[in-house]
Motif scaffolding. Structure first.
Motif, PDB file in Angstrom:
ATOM      1  N   PRO A   1       0.800  -1.234   0.000  1.00 25.02           N
ATOM      2  CA  PRO A   1       0.000   0.000   0.000  1.00 25.02           C
ATOM      3  C   PRO A   1       0.834   1.286   0.000  1.00 25.02           C
ATOM      4  O   PRO A   1       0.381   2.295  -0.515  1.00 25.02           O
ATOM      5  CB  PRO A   1      -0.820  -0.134   1.294  1.00 25.02           C
ATOM      6  CG  PRO A   1      -0.988  -1.605   1.475  1.00 25.02           C
ATOM      7  CD  PRO A   1       0.317  -2.196   1.020  1.00 25.02           C
TER       8      PRO A   1
ATOM      9  N   HIS B   1      -4.707  -0.204  -2.329  1.00 33.69           N
ATOM     10  CA  HIS B   1      -4.884   0.496  -1.057  1.00 33.69           C
ATOM     11  C   HIS B   1      -4.099   1.794  -0.986  1.00 33.69           C
ATOM     12  O   HIS B   1      -3.470   2.092   0.030  1.00 33.69           O
ATOM     13  CB  HIS B   1      -4.508  -0.445   0.098  1.00 33.69           C
ATOM     14  CG  HIS B   1      -5.356  -1.674   0.130  1.00 33.69           C
ATOM     15  ND1 HIS B   1      -4.933  -2.866  -0.351  1.00 33.69           N
ATOM     16  CD2 HIS B   1      -6.623  -1.875   0.530  1.00 33.69           C
ATOM     17  CE1 HIS B   1      -5.894  -3.763  -0.216  1.00 33.69           C
ATOM     18  NE2 HIS B   1      -6.940  -3.196   0.306  1.00 33.69           N
TER      19      HIS B   1
ATOM     20  N   ARG C   1      -2.304 -15.933  -2.537  1.00 31.75           N
ATOM     21  CA  ARG C   1      -2.599 -14.542  -2.167  1.00 31.75           C
ATOM     22  C   ARG C   1      -3.612 -13.941  -3.149  1.00 31.75           C
ATOM     23  O   ARG C   1      -4.575 -13.302  -2.750  1.00 31.75           O
ATOM     24  CB  ARG C   1      -1.304 -13.733  -2.188  1.00 31.75           C
ATOM     25  CG  ARG C   1      -1.517 -12.247  -1.961  1.00 31.75           C
ATOM     26  CD  ARG C   1      -0.203 -11.512  -1.799  1.00 31.75           C
ATOM     27  NE  ARG C   1       0.404 -11.814  -0.518  1.00 31.75           N
ATOM     28  CZ  ARG C   1       1.671 -12.203  -0.334  1.00 31.75           C
ATOM     29  NH1 ARG C   1       2.456 -12.313  -1.375  1.00 31.75           N
ATOM     30  NH2 ARG C   1       2.116 -12.472   0.867  1.00 31.75           N
TER      31      ARG C   1
ATOM     32  N   TYR D   1      -7.209 -15.201  -2.529  1.00 32.71           N
ATOM     33  CA  TYR D   1      -7.879 -14.467  -1.448  1.00 32.71           C
ATOM     34  C   TYR D   1      -8.340 -13.094  -1.940  1.00 32.71           C
ATOM     35  O   TYR D   1      -9.463 -12.677  -1.699  1.00 32.71           O
ATOM     36  CB  TYR D   1      -6.939 -14.275  -0.252  1.00 32.71           C
ATOM     37  CG  TYR D   1      -6.864 -15.452   0.692  1.00 32.71           C
ATOM     38  CD1 TYR D   1      -7.955 -15.791   1.493  1.00 32.71           C
ATOM     39  CD2 TYR D   1      -5.712 -16.205   0.809  1.00 32.71           C
ATOM     40  CE1 TYR D   1      -7.895 -16.857   2.378  1.00 32.71           C
ATOM     41  CE2 TYR D   1      -5.635 -17.282   1.693  1.00 32.71           C
ATOM     42  CZ  TYR D   1      -6.731 -17.607   2.476  1.00 32.71           C
ATOM     43  OH  TYR D   1      -6.664 -18.662   3.348  1.00 32.71           O
ATOM     44  N   ARG D   2      -7.459 -12.418  -2.615  1.00 32.21           N
ATOM     45  CA  ARG D   2      -7.801 -11.068  -3.064  1.00 32.21           C
ATOM     46  C   ARG D   2      -8.940 -11.084  -4.074  1.00 32.21           C
ATOM     47  O   ARG D   2      -9.768 -10.188  -4.121  1.00 32.21           O
ATOM     48  CB  ARG D   2      -6.572 -10.386  -3.683  1.00 32.21           C
ATOM     49  CG  ARG D   2      -5.430 -10.169  -2.720  1.00 32.21           C
ATOM     50  CD  ARG D   2      -5.766  -9.038  -1.752  1.00 32.21           C
ATOM     51  NE  ARG D   2      -4.680  -8.806  -0.825  1.00 32.21           N
ATOM     52  CZ  ARG D   2      -3.844  -7.766  -0.889  1.00 32.21           C
ATOM     53  NH1 ARG D   2      -4.013  -6.859  -1.832  1.00 32.21           N
ATOM     54  NH2 ARG D   2      -2.873  -7.633  -0.015  1.00 32.21           N
TER      55      ARG D   2
ATOM     56  N   ARG E   1     -12.137 -11.560  -2.169  1.00 38.44           N
ATOM     57  CA  ARG E   1     -12.389 -10.343  -1.416  1.00 38.44           C
ATOM     58  C   ARG E   1     -12.890  -9.202  -2.305  1.00 38.44           C
ATOM     59  O   ARG E   1     -13.563  -8.289  -1.843  1.00 38.44           O
ATOM     60  CB  ARG E   1     -11.052  -9.956  -0.785  1.00 38.44           C
ATOM     61  CG  ARG E   1     -11.067  -8.821   0.141  1.00 38.44           C
ATOM     62  CD  ARG E   1      -9.674  -8.672   0.706  1.00 38.44           C
ATOM     63  NE  ARG E   1      -9.673  -7.691   1.760  1.00 38.44           N
ATOM     64  CZ  ARG E   1      -9.040  -6.528   1.693  1.00 38.44           C
ATOM     65  NH1 ARG E   1      -8.332  -6.224   0.644  1.00 38.44           N
ATOM     66  NH2 ARG E   1      -9.104  -5.685   2.697  1.00 38.44           N
TER      67      ARG E   1
ATOM     68  N   CYS F   1     -14.694 -13.244   2.753  1.00 33.33           N
ATOM     69  CA  CYS F   1     -13.248 -13.000   2.879  1.00 33.33           C
ATOM     70  C   CYS F   1     -12.931 -11.532   3.156  1.00 33.33           C
ATOM     71  O   CYS F   1     -11.984 -10.971   2.615  1.00 33.33           O
ATOM     72  CB  CYS F   1     -12.533 -13.436   1.604  1.00 33.33           C
ATOM     73  SG  CYS F   1     -10.737 -13.562   1.848  1.00 33.33           S
ATOM     74  N   GLY F   2     -13.757 -10.937   3.980  1.00 36.52           N
ATOM     75  CA  GLY F   2     -13.457  -9.548   4.332  1.00 36.52           C
ATOM     76  C   GLY F   2     -13.788  -8.545   3.243  1.00 36.52           C
ATOM     77  O   GLY F   2     -13.331  -7.407   3.296  1.00 36.52           O
TER      78      GLY F   2
ATOM     79  N   GLY G   1     -14.769  -5.117   4.342  1.00 36.60           N
ATOM     80  CA  GLY G   1     -13.622  -4.325   4.778  1.00 36.60           C
ATOM     81  C   GLY G   1     -12.883  -3.698   3.610  1.00 36.60           C
ATOM     82  O   GLY G   1     -12.359  -2.594   3.709  1.00 36.60           O
TER      83      GLY G   1
ATOM     84  N   GLU H   1      -1.645  -8.778   6.103  1.00 42.36           N
ATOM     85  CA  GLU H   1      -2.003  -8.248   4.793  1.00 42.36           C
ATOM     86  C   GLU H   1      -3.449  -7.752   4.815  1.00 42.36           C
ATOM     87  O   GLU H   1      -4.231  -8.139   5.681  1.00 42.36           O
ATOM     88  CB  GLU H   1      -1.843  -9.337   3.748  1.00 42.36           C
ATOM     89  CG  GLU H   1      -0.400  -9.790   3.603  1.00 42.36           C
ATOM     90  CD  GLU H   1      -0.276 -10.978   2.680  1.00 42.36           C
ATOM     91  OE1 GLU H   1       0.169 -10.813   1.544  1.00 42.36           O
ATOM     92  OE2 GLU H   1      -0.656 -12.099   3.115  1.00 42.36           O
ATOM     93  N   PRO H   2      -3.809  -6.918   3.833  1.00 42.40           N
ATOM     94  CA  PRO H   2      -5.185  -6.402   3.823  1.00 42.40           C
ATOM     95  C   PRO H   2      -6.261  -7.484   3.820  1.00 42.40           C
ATOM     96  O   PRO H   2      -7.364  -7.257   4.317  1.00 42.40           O
ATOM     97  CB  PRO H   2      -5.219  -5.581   2.531  1.00 42.40           C
ATOM     98  CG  PRO H   2      -3.812  -5.100   2.350  1.00 42.40           C
ATOM     99  CD  PRO H   2      -2.967  -6.253   2.819  1.00 42.40           C
ATOM    100  N   HIS H   3      -5.959  -8.648   3.282  1.00 43.73           N
ATOM    101  CA  HIS H   3      -6.968  -9.705   3.266  1.00 43.73           C
ATOM    102  C   HIS H   3      -6.831 -10.641   4.469  1.00 43.73           C
ATOM    103  O   HIS H   3      -7.503 -11.679   4.513  1.00 43.73           O
ATOM    104  CB  HIS H   3      -6.881 -10.518   1.969  1.00 43.73           C
ATOM    105  CG  HIS H   3      -5.580 -11.265   1.833  1.00 43.73           C
ATOM    106  ND1 HIS H   3      -4.462 -10.693   1.284  1.00 43.73           N
ATOM    107  CD2 HIS H   3      -5.220 -12.518   2.173  1.00 43.73           C
ATOM    108  CE1 HIS H   3      -3.476 -11.574   1.284  1.00 43.73           C
ATOM    109  NE2 HIS H   3      -3.908 -12.686   1.819  1.00 43.73           N
TER     110      HIS H   3
ATOM    111  N   ALA I   1      -8.302  -5.362   6.879  1.00 40.58           N
ATOM    112  CA  ALA I   1      -8.097  -6.643   7.573  1.00 40.58           C
ATOM    113  C   ALA I   1      -9.027  -6.705   8.778  1.00 40.58           C
ATOM    114  O   ALA I   1      -9.479  -5.690   9.290  1.00 40.58           O
ATOM    115  CB  ALA I   1      -6.641  -6.790   8.007  1.00 40.58           C
TER     116      ALA I   1
ATOM    117  N   VAL J   1     -11.331 -14.990   5.958  1.00 38.40           N
ATOM    118  CA  VAL J   1     -10.075 -14.287   6.175  1.00 38.40           C
ATOM    119  C   VAL J   1      -9.093 -15.190   6.910  1.00 38.40           C
ATOM    120  O   VAL J   1      -9.452 -15.785   7.927  1.00 38.40           O
ATOM    121  CB  VAL J   1     -10.390 -13.021   6.993  1.00 38.40           C
ATOM    122  CG1 VAL J   1      -9.188 -12.498   7.707  1.00 38.40           C
ATOM    123  CG2 VAL J   1     -11.032 -11.963   6.101  1.00 38.40           C
TER     124      VAL J   1
END
Lengths: 331, 331, 331, 331
Positions: free
Chosen positions: A72, A97, A219, A222-223, A226, B89-90, B93, C71-73, C99, C130
């Protein structure tokens, strides 16, 4: 006769067939058989291990890929005319971010080792400035020009030296490969991540993010979730991408688009702002000339005061392309 | 015989037809004729003005809707078992830039005026605590239970009093309407925004975000683009949604799913953790019993140590549903 | 007679002296001689290498430290009553870019290996949930109780096993060390980062973030600047912290505060909700009893319906403390 | 003889006195008597209602103020050399959650109505581009030049027309007022928010954010807490700011700094890159000339290949300033 965008092209019949075939019960998200096939197929195509994940759009593909490289508080060097800077409504700021785009110059919307080095040279104030963490280039560029393998090698040398990630926005990667006549691997060079475009090349709503640093795949998963990009019926996205790869449909489509553009370019001649390489042309034209063309039934976007943008695609009628070329020549 | 999820259901033939029909040249993103039809269609359906925008997933729909109501320093009250809390997964947020979910209790994954008021009563420390700015409820809930119109009215009275936005996650809104036997407007109550689900109800990859505060639509359009959810061939998403609305296909599909669930519920009898209302059942079952069912060819998810989850969908074979009911009854 | 908060205590004279002494020309930000001394001083104090950076508040210290781990996630496990959950207005959501805090139980606001394991055991849905990336504990806890070295070791074993970062909010770390009578290193255990509090212990506006993973220091420096916490006259923050360390002033102050609390606790006797360990007491009290105390000139916060919170500090008059103890005993 | 930065100046004795006087028990955060005095004092100073909140740094002041005007998907127009663009490590991206800085040109680091209009004119692609929501200007600019009231009026007319918020970074606002010789209100113009600097003007660690749209104050209070900038002993920040206002110390300090700069400027003569207005000078100088000055004991920053930056402050010795002027004249 529509030369507005390859975005507007129809979906290729083989993709429709593949999607219909995928309409059998399977497990949701990306656990289905088709989605699980992607890694191997792209690893074979590029001749080096990669993880391949589908998303719906190029913006998501670019930003999710960059999020594996940039923190970020970091920065991404890109061309001042790059899609991530000009056309994504600040999506990199969202996905990263608040990370910053650091703008480099270069003819034809292509950065050069010199222009990238100039950006890096401007970062001198320690923690008071954002550190560059990645370089994002576009293959082919926003001006429709392809990076040559030697250019990619020179940029990659620089990114290695400065420990920058290297990302390629490949919304028109297929057209670049078709033009360069080289392997996909050569057209990508040693990038860490590639947004492999399908939508502009006959797809409906699927792009592939390729991560050559496969450690980053989890990673990104997950993103992706999200960001609301993990579609529950992901098999339909995988089906599109796989159908593109089957028998090199992606290259056939790109070649068709490029050929149509070449026919237009022939007529445009000296008016071309850049040499025609792919399916996107920028042609110098006055306002009355634009009006004249539109009166003849051609639709296209104004680019700036001096030029228009003409885009062909896999389904562009070659007669239409020839007609446009002739019409321009006659202006 | 698959009772895993309505996510895994096939795409309805009428949606396929609609998508094929949409495969004609039109303008990109959401400027095409189909996308422009959405506002009017949903306004008619709900009998009050709304803006309707497509996105690919329920997670995106929920989060984009909430982003019109909640600031980054704010909070969203929701049930502790809500999808936005448990399964995204957030994503809230991410989309709300760090805003917080404030968890409320309630039987059957439904919040009550009392449980919401209890959350509000806990916010006493001024700027040291996140202020609640919205309430998000799920119709039908994660336990498969529908809010009655009177319950919605009571919650809405509370949100008005505390100036909270009111959002409804309607991933299975169709099933709730089919069960309640009321109008869509009555099943939604006076919500400010509704995530109108299609994917679980025979769609491929399209949900509609409905904003009854139409002033928020432009804000959501920017946010959608910025999140990479503005697909360039958006007409295919609009086509799915419109086909759902044509001749109330969405209700027919939901009724079919609910009916199949009712057949299973008949066999489950006293084992039902909650009364069957929609197409989702939670059934008390021991591990050996689960194994026995699976041996007979039924697939489903374990929910917790005490129960399993069984989900039907528009295409569930009624004989399969009956067979499952019978098999459970025989355990 | 004020027992509201150690936040309200005066600044210790030796800190005033140190700040005045720092008012000579030096280089700005954290390049001055005092700031550059911090690493070595804390490394010596804890007997293991650490990087030490000043910030103005505990909230900033906690969040910047966590941002090196999560991490953000990702998610941070903490007690449901932790300051980062209850009193920081969503600051972790801001600094960690969305997060999530994952809440664990435990008596006296202390998490246990069991309660942390329970949180971890609930993370079963892959990318739909998460992933936990850190555990944050508070020494001493929000209930005024100190983790014993053996408790820290057990928690650290768990974090190592699950590859979680381990952060300690040490807003009242000094009071914990004073109570435990052990070395700072033993009271910290094998944490990766510690927010070393000064403000509540006689400081004006400086806390130290200690990073035992010194590789993270440069990342934290960028994040500190980016959060507007890199003060240009940072020497005044460094001066406060160094003066605290000189001749163990930090421990003397903490011991004084704890002793005052012990005098109150004596009078509180059976009313104590938790055993008195540090300078924070929770005392069962009815509304009329509270009124009676306030009438006698004691000020303090109501904690909940059943109890009040009483806090002493380095400058609390021991006679006042005794008087309060006596007054409570007489209720 | 130090001409590096006004950041490095000592703290004014009257601020020390004020801080010591504030070291009496009071309530924490911003509930103390001094903090509560700020609104009225600044309202009187500017002759229009404003809310005034302390923070520790200019970066925090700027970003918190902008966060009241700009949404995460929005943009802030500022000069390409603005502090928020060049020196804050992406803090606006952090505080504004990814909002973008849109860079305008202008001589002497001052934007003009034309350069701002040019940025606005480039925003043509609807949701594909970030919408401008605020203009941030710096009084005095990074080149040490002050906006004249007429210039402010012209910019404000433009921001009103385009519904942009108007923010002023006033890190050296005092020096600008001292130079302009007008009222604070005239030097601020009709801004919506002003970061009123103290640290560079003899402060220790306090700046004031002034919100002339007082409705935004509560939002900013939440954001300040969330950013870890709500110091618990805020009375010490309020004390600094109030002492600055008492008997116009802020103006006296600024006049002293400006006067010292004028002495240097006299010697610099034709070498001045910009006319001297405030306490910051940019002087053309070759590398050997810089070395010569440094050998004589003057310290300063290189600005670029062609020039150096010289900064004076409230405590700069006038003999030193004269000596520097003379030394430059002799080069």
């Amino acid at each position: 006769m529509q030369f507005l965008s390859d975005n507007a092209a129809p979906v290729h019949p083989r993709l429709w067939d593949a999607m219909r075939a995928a309409d059998a019960p399977d497990t949701p998200y990306d656990t289905d058989a088709l989605s699980r096939e992607l890694d191997a197929r792209f690893t074979a195509l590029f001749g080096r291990e990669c993880a391949a994940l589908w998303v719906a759009t190029g913006t998501a593909a670019n930003c999710l890929a960059l999020a594996t490289m940039v923190e970020p508080h970091g920065g991404v060097i890109c061309h001042a005319e790059a899609h991530i800077e000009m056309d994504e409504c600040g999506a990199p700021g969202f996905y990263l971010h608040g990370a910053k785009l650091l703008l480099a110059d270069g003819e034809g919307a292509k950065v050069t080792p010199e222009s990238v080095a100039a950006v890096l040279a401007g970062i001198t104030r320690g923690v008071h400035q954002v550190p560059a963490q990645a370089l994002s280039i576009t293959q082919a560029s926003e001006s429709g020009l392809a990076y040559r393998p030697a250019e990619l090698a020179a940029l990659a040398a620089l990114t290695r030296q400065h420990r920058l990630g290297l990302h390629m926005d490949g919304a028109r990667f297929a057209n670049a490969v078709a033009f360069l006549g080289c392997s996909p691997a050569a057209a990508a060079g040693p990038v860490d991540a590639l947004s492999f475009g399908c939508v502009k090349n006959g797809g409906m709503g699927a792009e592939a993010v390729l991560l050559f640093d496969v450690e980053q795949a989890q990673r990104l998963r997950y993103r992706r979730k999200r960001a609301g990009h993990l579609q529950s019926k992901g098999r339909f996205l995988a089906a599109q991408i796989l159908a593109m790869l089957d028998d090199d449909l992606w290259l056939d489509n790109a070649r068709a688009a490029n050929s149509a553009a070449a026919l237009v370019a022939e007529g445009a001649g000296e008016r071309l702002v850049h040499p025609q390489e792919i399916n996107e042309l920028f042609v110098a034209m006055t306002a009355p000339e634009r009006a004249a063309l539109r009166e003849q039934g051609f639709s296209f976007y104004d680019w700036d005061d001096a030029s228009v943008r003409l885009v062909t695609h896999w389904a562009t009628d070659l007669d239409d392309a020839r007609a446009l070329g002739t019409a321009i020549a006659r202006l």
